[in-house]
Design a protein around this motif. Structure first.
Motif, PDB file in Angstrom:
ATOM      1  N   ILE A   7       0.837  -1.205   0.000  1.00 19.59           N
ATOM      2  CA  ILE A   7       0.000   0.000   0.000  1.00 19.59           C
ATOM      3  C   ILE A   7       0.871   1.254   0.000  1.00 19.59           C
ATOM      4  CG2 ILE A   7      -1.657   1.319   1.375  1.00 19.59           C
ATOM      5  CD1 ILE A   7      -2.878  -1.467   2.147  1.00 19.59           C
ATOM      6  N   GLY A   8       1.935   1.249   0.804  1.00 16.03           N
ATOM      7  CA  GLY A   8       2.848   2.391   0.812  1.00 16.03           C
ATOM      8  C   GLY A   8       3.480   2.627  -0.547  1.00 16.03           C
ATOM      9  N   LEU A   9       3.852   1.550  -1.214  1.00 14.39           N
ATOM     10  CA  LEU A   9       4.440   1.659  -2.548  1.00 14.39           C
ATOM     11  C   LEU A   9       3.421   2.214  -3.537  1.00 14.39           C
ATOM     12  CD1 LEU A   9       6.941   1.178  -4.262  1.00 14.39           C
ATOM     13  CD2 LEU A   9       6.244  -1.207  -4.513  1.00 14.39           C
ATOM     14  N   PHE A  10       2.173   1.791  -3.419  1.00 15.72           N
ATOM     15  CA  PHE A  10       1.121   2.331  -4.277  1.00 15.72           C
ATOM     16  C   PHE A  10       0.930   3.826  -4.036  1.00 15.72           C
ATOM     17  CE2 PHE A  10      -0.998  -1.947  -5.078  1.00 15.72           C
ATOM     18  CZ  PHE A  10      -0.733  -1.924  -6.431  1.00 15.72           C
ATOM     19  N   VAL A  11       0.958   4.246  -2.790  1.00 17.49           N
ATOM     20  CA  VAL A  11       0.778   5.670  -2.478  1.00 17.49           C
ATOM     21  C   VAL A  11       1.928   6.482  -3.087  1.00 17.49           C
ATOM     22  CG1 VAL A  11       0.743   7.365  -0.601  1.00 17.49           C
ATOM     23  CG2 VAL A  11      -0.657   5.306  -0.437  1.00 17.49           C
ATOM     24  N   ALA A  63      -4.322  -2.844 -12.256  1.00 14.33           N
ATOM     25  CA  ALA A  63      -5.728  -2.834 -11.837  1.00 14.33           C
ATOM     26  C   ALA A  63      -5.853  -2.381 -10.382  1.00 14.33           C
ATOM     27  CB  ALA A  63      -6.338  -4.223 -12.020  1.00 14.33           C
ATOM     28  N   ALA A  64      -5.030  -2.926  -9.523  1.00 14.77           N
ATOM     29  CA  ALA A  64      -5.101  -2.562  -8.110  1.00 14.77           C
ATOM     30  C   ALA A  64      -4.606  -1.139  -7.882  1.00 14.77           C
ATOM     31  CB  ALA A  64      -4.280  -3.546  -7.285  1.00 14.77           C
ATOM     32  N   TYR A  65      -3.621  -0.720  -8.635  1.00 14.21           N
ATOM     33  CA  TYR A  65      -3.075   0.628  -8.495  1.00 14.21           C
ATOM     34  C   TYR A  65      -4.154   1.684  -8.714  1.00 14.21           C
ATOM     35  CZ  TYR A  65      -0.827   4.948  -9.863  1.00 14.21           C
ATOM     36  OH  TYR A  65      -0.495   6.271  -9.982  1.00 14.21           O
ATOM     37  N   ALA A  68      -5.649   2.870  -5.472  1.00 11.97           N
ATOM     38  CA  ALA A  68      -4.758   3.762  -4.720  1.00 11.97           C
ATOM     39  C   ALA A  68      -4.703   5.126  -5.385  1.00 11.97           C
ATOM     40  CB  ALA A  68      -3.362   3.158  -4.620  1.00 11.97           C
ATOM     41  N   TYR A  69      -4.681   5.152  -6.698  1.00 10.89           N
ATOM     42  CA  TYR A  69      -4.627   6.423  -7.419  1.00 10.89           C
ATOM     43  C   TYR A  69      -5.849   7.279  -7.104  1.00 10.89           C
ATOM     44  CZ  TYR A  69      -4.290   9.871 -11.079  1.00 10.89           C
ATOM     45  OH  TYR A  69      -4.220  11.053 -11.758  1.00 10.89           O
ATOM     46  N   THR A  96     -13.523   1.812  -4.153  1.00 13.56           N
ATOM     47  CA  THR A  96     -12.334   1.497  -4.971  1.00 13.56           C
ATOM     48  C   THR A  96     -11.269   0.806  -4.158  1.00 13.56           C
ATOM     49  OG1 THR A  96     -12.380   3.915  -5.209  1.00 13.56           O
ATOM     50  CG2 THR A  96     -11.623   2.719  -7.044  1.00 13.56           C
ATOM     51  N   LEU A  97     -11.068   1.255  -2.919  1.00 13.07           N
ATOM     52  CA  LEU A  97     -10.053   0.611  -2.077  1.00 13.07           C
ATOM     53  C   LEU A  97     -10.454  -0.822  -1.723  1.00 13.07           C
ATOM     54  CD1 LEU A  97      -8.910   3.528   0.245  1.00 13.07           C
ATOM     55  CD2 LEU A  97      -7.710   2.546  -1.729  1.00 13.07           C
TER      56      LEU A  97
END
Length: 109
Positions: A7-11, A63-65, A68-69, A96-97
């Motif tokens: 999650i941190g990497l996505f943020v 898709a998951a990103y 987070a976006y 979305t999350l």
């Protein structure tokens, strides 16, 4: 711990993408300096590199990103643009999350 790192990497990835798109916006729409394009390009390079760090298959990561976006973009709207998201915005982020969580953390065979 894996989930928090992901999650941190996505943020971080979302912030890099938003900055990479926001700076040209400032140049084009807000009469910003053309020099804004240099950090914008570097931010987009960082965005691509960060996406490559995810261990999942690329399609699943993209898709998951998206979830987070959406969350980071609404935070940007509030913090940078000074516009408070509506309750419907918050509901949309929650949905979305939840979808992002299902895509990323579902058990795999």
């Amino acid at each position: 711990m894996f989930e928090m790192k992901t999650i941190g990497l996505f943020v971080l990835t979302a912030i890099a993408e938003i900055v990479g798109c926001y700076l040209p916006y400032l140049w084009l729409r807000q009469a910003g300096s053309v020099w804004l394009l240099i950090p914008a390009a570097l931010s987009l390079v960082l965005f691509v590199w960060l996406l490559s760090l995810h261990p999942e298959a690329a399609g699943r990561v993209y898709a998951a990103y998206g979830g987070a976006y959406v969350a980071v973009a609404l935070a940007w709207l509030w913090v940078v643009d000074g516009i408070k998201p509506t309750n419907w915005d918050f509901v949309g982020v929650a949905v979305t999350l939840a979808g992002m969580g299902i895509i990323l953390f579902a058990p795999r065979a």
